[in-house]
Design an enzyme around this catalytic site. Structure first.
Site, mmCIF file in Angstrom:
data_model
loop_
_atom_site.group_PDB
_atom_site.id
_atom_site.type_symbol
_atom_site.label_atom_id
_atom_site.label_comp_id
_atom_site.label_asym_id
_atom_site.label_seq_id
_atom_site.Cartn_x
_atom_site.Cartn_y
_atom_site.Cartn_z
ATOM 1 N N CYS A 88 1.030 -1.162 0.429
ATOM 2 C CA CYS A 88 0.351 -0.375 0.055
ATOM 3 C C CYS A 88 0.390 1.067 0.172
ATOM 4 C CB CYS A 88 -0.608 -0.306 1.500
ATOM 5 S SG CYS A 88 -1.954 2.109 1.571
ATOM 6 N N CYS A 91 -0.279 3.450 3.020
ATOM 7 C CA CYS A 91 0.163 3.384 4.117
ATOM 8 C C CYS A 91 1.835 3.681 4.168
ATOM 9 C CB CYS A 91 0.048 2.173 4.359
ATOM 10 S SG CYS A 91 -1.266 1.189 4.332
#
Length: 159
Positions: A88, A91
């Site tokens: 991600c 993230c």
């Protein structure tokens, strides 16, 4: 099907193949279900030895055993749970902000990899990453989804 759909399918197939390979390696090594890291998390980083209301650690806690989730979120007054994934991008962009929350606030930060701990992600209704859930006194109190600034995360835990 468009070219975009095909490349996304190819990427998903590649991710699944890497996951299968990692699982095979863990099965062969007998480490399935264990944290196979190099120990950088530290033996006490899960917070298992702490009493409820203990001072929060200055570094995020990497969840290695889903069975310890409840004990970690109940051991601190406030715990920001970061449901994330290695693949991600947002993230990864948030990692410095998440570390800063652990270092600069009274809240503990618990990082949960949704690929390793799919059951927990399902239990808490995580449909996208990053999803952050603030626990107060062991109970979920607030949830935010998507990339957040450091200031927004600090405001969240200070409420």
């Amino acid at each position: 099907m468009s070219d975009m759909d095909g490349s996304a399918d190819d990427e998903l197939a590649e991710i699944r193949q890497r996951k299968r390979q990692r699982l095979r390696e863990k099965v062969e090594q007998g480490t399935l279900g264990e944290d196979a890291s190099d120990g950088a998390d530290g033996a006490d980083s899960s917070g298992a030895d702490r009493q409820e209301g203990s001072p929060a650690p200055d570094e995020p806690i990497e969840l290695d055993d889903p069975g310890r989730f409840d004990s970690v979120v109940s051991q601190y007054d406030a715990v920001l749970v970061d449901f994330h994934a290695e693949w991600c991008g947002p993230c990864k962009m948030m990692e410095p902000a998440v570390k800063s929350v652990a270092r600069d606030t009274d809240a503990a930060v618990l990082k949960v990899d949704i690929d390793r701990h799919q059951g927990l992600a399902g239990k808490f209704g995580v449909r996208s990453v990053p999803t952050l859930v603030l626990f107060r006194d062991g109970e979920p109190a607030q949830r935010v989804m998507g990339a957040q600034s450091e200031a927004a995360l600090k405001r969240l835990v200070s409420r």
